[in-house]
Motif scaffolding. Structure first.
Motif, mmCIF file in Angstrom:
data_model
loop_
_atom_site.group_PDB
_atom_site.id
_atom_site.type_symbol
_atom_site.label_atom_id
_atom_site.label_comp_id
_atom_site.label_asym_id
_atom_site.label_seq_id
_atom_site.Cartn_x
_atom_site.Cartn_y
_atom_site.Cartn_z
ATOM 1 N N THR A 139 117.448 35.585 32.494
ATOM 2 C CA THR A 139 118.516 34.685 32.924
ATOM 3 C C THR A 139 119.792 34.928 32.153
ATOM 4 O O THR A 139 120.881 34.464 32.517
ATOM 5 N N GLY A 140 119.611 35.580 31.059
ATOM 6 C CA GLY A 140 120.748 35.826 30.188
ATOM 7 C C GLY A 140 121.105 34.640 29.353
ATOM 8 O O GLY A 140 122.124 34.645 28.666
ATOM 9 N N ASN A 141 120.329 33.620 29.485
ATOM 10 C CA ASN A 141 120.647 32.409 28.748
ATOM 11 C C ASN A 141 120.247 32.522 27.294
ATOM 12 O O ASN A 141 120.665 31.709 26.456
ATOM 13 N N TYR A 142 119.406 33.482 27.043
ATOM 14 C CA TYR A 142 118.941 33.625 25.658
ATOM 15 C C TYR A 142 119.157 35.056 25.238
ATOM 16 O O TYR A 142 119.128 35.980 26.064
ATOM 17 N N LYS A 143 119.344 35.212 23.964
ATOM 18 C CA LYS A 143 119.577 36.539 23.425
ATOM 19 C C LYS A 143 118.280 37.319 23.497
ATOM 20 O O LYS A 143 117.217 36.800 23.178
ATOM 21 N N ASN A 144 118.421 38.565 23.929
ATOM 22 C CA ASN A 144 117.250 39.455 23.900
ATOM 23 C C ASN A 144 116.958 39.848 22.456
ATOM 24 O O ASN A 144 117.871 39.967 21.633
ATOM 25 N N VAL A 145 115.653 40.106 22.208
ATOM 26 C CA VAL A 145 115.240 40.569 20.862
ATOM 27 C C VAL A 145 114.658 41.970 21.031
ATOM 28 O O VAL A 145 113.716 42.189 21.813
ATOM 29 N N ALA A 146 115.277 42.909 20.329
ATOM 30 C CA ALA A 146 114.800 44.307 20.416
ATOM 31 C C ALA A 146 113.419 44.433 19.733
ATOM 32 O O ALA A 146 112.915 43.489 19.121
ATOM 33 N N ALA A 147 112.828 45.619 19.867
ATOM 34 C CA ALA A 147 111.472 45.869 19.310
ATOM 35 C C ALA A 147 111.422 45.480 17.858
ATOM 36 O O ALA A 147 112.202 45.968 17.047
ATOM 37 N N THR A 148 110.527 44.614 17.619
ATOM 38 C CA THR A 148 110.379 44.099 16.263
ATOM 39 C C THR A 148 108.970 44.473 15.776
ATOM 40 O O THR A 148 107.954 44.179 16.439
ATOM 41 N N THR A 149 108.890 45.201 14.638
ATOM 42 C CA THR A 149 107.604 45.718 14.115
ATOM 43 C C THR A 149 106.803 44.616 13.460
ATOM 44 O O THR A 149 107.341 43.809 12.705
ATOM 45 N N ILE A 150 105.504 44.689 13.794
ATOM 46 C CA ILE A 150 104.550 43.801 13.127
ATOM 47 C C ILE A 150 103.306 44.636 12.779
ATOM 48 O O ILE A 150 103.125 45.747 13.285
ATOM 49 N N THR A 151 102.473 44.128 11.942
ATOM 50 C CA THR A 151 101.209 44.820 11.586
ATOM 51 C C THR A 151 100.043 44.016 12.130
ATOM 52 O O THR A 151 99.857 42.849 11.767
ATOM 53 N N ASP A 152 99.273 44.688 13.007
ATOM 54 C CA ASP A 152 98.051 44.073 13.530
ATOM 55 C C ASP A 152 96.825 44.738 12.839
ATOM 56 O O ASP A 152 96.876 45.906 12.423
ATOM 57 N N GLN A 153 95.737 44.062 12.765
ATOM 58 C CA GLN A 153 94.529 44.621 12.100
ATOM 59 C C GLN A 153 93.280 44.119 12.794
ATOM 60 O O GLN A 153 93.142 42.924 13.031
ATOM 61 N N ILE A 154 92.328 45.135 13.133
ATOM 62 C CA ILE A 154 90.981 44.805 13.651
ATOM 63 C C ILE A 154 89.975 45.321 12.616
ATOM 64 O O ILE A 154 89.878 46.531 12.364
ATOM 65 N N ASP A 155 89.282 44.421 11.987
ATOM 66 C CA ASP A 155 88.289 44.839 10.987
ATOM 67 C C ASP A 155 87.034 45.386 11.691
ATOM 68 O O ASP A 155 86.669 44.911 12.783
ATOM 69 N N PRO A 156 86.298 46.442 11.048
ATOM 70 C CA PRO A 156 85.050 46.956 11.644
ATOM 71 C C PRO A 156 83.994 45.848 11.700
ATOM 72 O O PRO A 156 83.899 45.026 10.786
ATOM 73 N N ALA A 157 83.238 45.903 12.762
ATOM 74 C CA ALA A 157 82.145 44.946 12.894
ATOM 75 C C ALA A 157 80.942 45.427 12.075
ATOM 76 O O ALA A 157 80.844 46.591 11.676
ATOM 77 N N THR A 158 80.040 44.566 11.845
ATOM 78 C CA THR A 158 78.781 44.922 11.151
ATOM 79 C C THR A 158 77.683 45.080 12.189
ATOM 80 O O THR A 158 77.384 44.138 12.935
ATOM 81 N N ALA A 159 77.145 46.317 12.249
ATOM 82 C CA ALA A 159 76.062 46.574 13.220
ATOM 83 C C ALA A 159 74.786 45.885 12.758
ATOM 84 O O ALA A 159 74.542 45.707 11.562
ATOM 85 N N SER A 160 73.959 45.553 13.722
ATOM 86 C CA SER A 160 72.635 44.991 13.409
ATOM 87 C C SER A 160 71.641 46.159 13.285
ATOM 88 O O SER A 160 71.334 46.833 14.275
#
Length: 498
Positions: free
Chosen positions: A35-56
């Motif tokens: 709509t242009g009513n709000y300022k666009n935000v360019a690519a913003t870096t974040i850190t995501d993390q998936i820990d390994p699961a424990t197998a049975s």
């Protein structure tokens, strides 16, 4: 937005989407307001993390008995959503074939995707128990009859994994001699090895007595020879048994027989046996038969008539075997003192049978002769033609005359013999033309004889030979005549006829 307007749909979070475990430090998001009513935000870096699961993970160690094959612990690994991760298990550290307790075995889990936590070496205890072994003792093939050497056995142990080897045998009891039932025992003990437990076995045998053979030799039929005829005994059997005991003599004998009456003789022996041998018995029969005795008789071939039989004629001897019993007594068919008739006489001597000798006989021929030509025959010449015929053959008679032939024979004492039958034959055996001289004998006319007559007065034999006719009647002829006497001798004479 302003007034709490929800603008979440203008966020672009697609660059933060991940499935696999990891740390994603370059993830970014953007905000774009259409709509242009709000300022666009360019690519913003974040850190995501998936820990390994424990197998049975489940790992099951094994506890088995050695079977010569490799064994490995079993295990399963299961991930999120039941995914099978067993392929990521490493169980090779639990693989063993030989018996043992493996308390330092370990397994690991390694997920190549990184989605599951790896599991470092984790210890388990695996165990392979020793397998059983079988030891078997085998005796050599029977029968187990005493033989003088020990009976032997072999032993072998077998088990899984190709176990098959000999085992030392230990003997107890007596494996050579006869003792008791099951008196020989063979035992073998296998101590075991890495993969097999130990085992043992034993077997027993009973050694029985061996047979024996008793042989008695020397039996048979023998001709008496003055020697003993012993038997011999030989007892043989397994283990070198060889005995030569003396035989037992029974029957007509109590020792080795020598004489005929000692037989039939039985020589026997019974072997009672011993600890290792059974008994045996044998016998033989000995017979001795009579032998011949030998007569030697060198009697004189001739004797003079009228003489009695003496040791000169009855001089036979008899012998048996050298060193043997005495021969039989001699008996003559004509005893000493017997006066034999003139001529050929057969005399027989008999050696009596004895216990050891057969009866024997021998016959000799003795010629009993009248006294030979001599001048002591009753005072005149004997055994030759007498006067009037010249003994030298020079008498010549006139043909037709009677020629008196005379002779005298005497016994050993010089006595003239006039017994009938003295003359056995009388004949002309040769003639020849002519005479040695003219008539030199006195013509005699007498009755011609038909046979010889004994003149008891003159103690001489006379035959008047007629020369008129007959065999002696040719003039100018010389005749040779023969007088055969019954002692086998002859008197020859000759005369001529003119």
């Amino acid at each position: 937005g302003v007034g709490g307007v929800n603008l979440a749909s203008d966020l672009d979070l697609s660059h933060t989407v991940h499935t696999n475990a990891g740390t994603y430090g370059s993830d970014s998001w953007t905000f774009t307001d259409p709509t242009g009513n709000y300022k666009n935000v360019a690519a913003t870096t974040i850190t995501d993390q998936i820990d390994p699961a424990t197998a049975s993970i489940t790992v099951t160690p094994y506890h088995v008995t050695y079977d010569a094959t490799a064994h490995t612990a079993s295990g399963t690994a299961t991930g999120v959503g039941g995914v099978n991760l067993s392929a990521d298990l490493t169980l090779s550290g639990t693989t063993h074939t030989s018996a043992g307790t493996y308390s330092s075995d370990s397994w690991t889990f390694t997920d190549p995707t990184g989605n599951y936590k790896n599991v470092a070496a984790t210890t388990v205890t695996d165990q392979i128990d020793q397998a059983t072994s079988t030891t078997a003792v085998t005796f050599e093939a029977g029968p187990y009859t005493y033989r003088g050497t020990a009976f032997t056995a072999t032993a072998a142990v077998t088990g899984v994994g190709g176990l098959n080897q000999s085992v030392t045998v230990v003997y107890s009891g007596d494996c050579t001699n006869v003792t008791t039932a099951n008196g020989c025992t063979a035992t073998a003990n296998f101590a075991g090895d890495m993969n097999h437990s130990g085992s043992t076995d034993s077997k027993s045998i009973t050694i029985t007595q061996a047979p024996t053979t008793t042989a008695v030799s020397g039996g048979g039929t023998f001709t008496y020879n003055g020697l003993a005829h012993p038997a011999t005994v030989l007892v043989t059997g397994a283990g070198g048994l060889s005995l030569t005991p003396p035989p037992v003599y029974t029957g007509a004998c109590s020792a080795a027989p020598v004489n005929v009456p000692d037989t039939p003789c039985t020589a026997s022996y019974s072997y009672a046996g011993d600890g290792n041998h059974t008994g045996s018995t044998a016998s033989t029969t000995i017979n001795i038969i009579k032998t011949n005795q030998t007569i030697t008789w060198n009697a004189s071939a001739t004797m003079t008539y009228g003489g009695p039989l003496t040791s000169t004629q009855l001089n036979a001897t008899v012998v048996g075997v050298a060193g043997g019993s005495a021969p039989g007594a001699l008996t003559y068919t004509s005893a000493a003192g017997t006066i034999l008739p003139a001529g050929s006489n057969s005399l027989t001597v008999t050696a009596a049978a004895t216990a050891n000798y057969n009866s024997a006989t021998k016959t000799v021929t003795i010629s009993v002769l009248y006294l030979g030509i001599s001048t002591s025959c009753d005072g005149d010449a004997g055994h030759q033609i007498l006067q009037p015929i010249n003994a030298d053959g020079t008498s010549v008679w006139k043909q037709g005359s009677t020629v008196p032939a005379k002779f005298r024979v005497c016994d050993v004492n010089g006595n003239s013999i006039g017994t009938a039958g003295v003359v056995a034959n009388f004949f002309v055996y040769q003639t020849k033309n002519g005479t040695v001289t003219n008539v030199d004998e006195t013509n005699i006319t007498s009755t011609n004889s038909l046979y010889w007559n004994f003149d008891p007065t003159g103690q001489q034999w006379i035959f008047n030979i007629g020369t008129k006719t007959g065999a002696v009647s040719s003039p100018n002829t010389t005749y040779w005549l023969e007088i055969d006497l019954n002692d086998g001798s002859k008197i020859l004479f000759e005369f001529g006829l003119k």
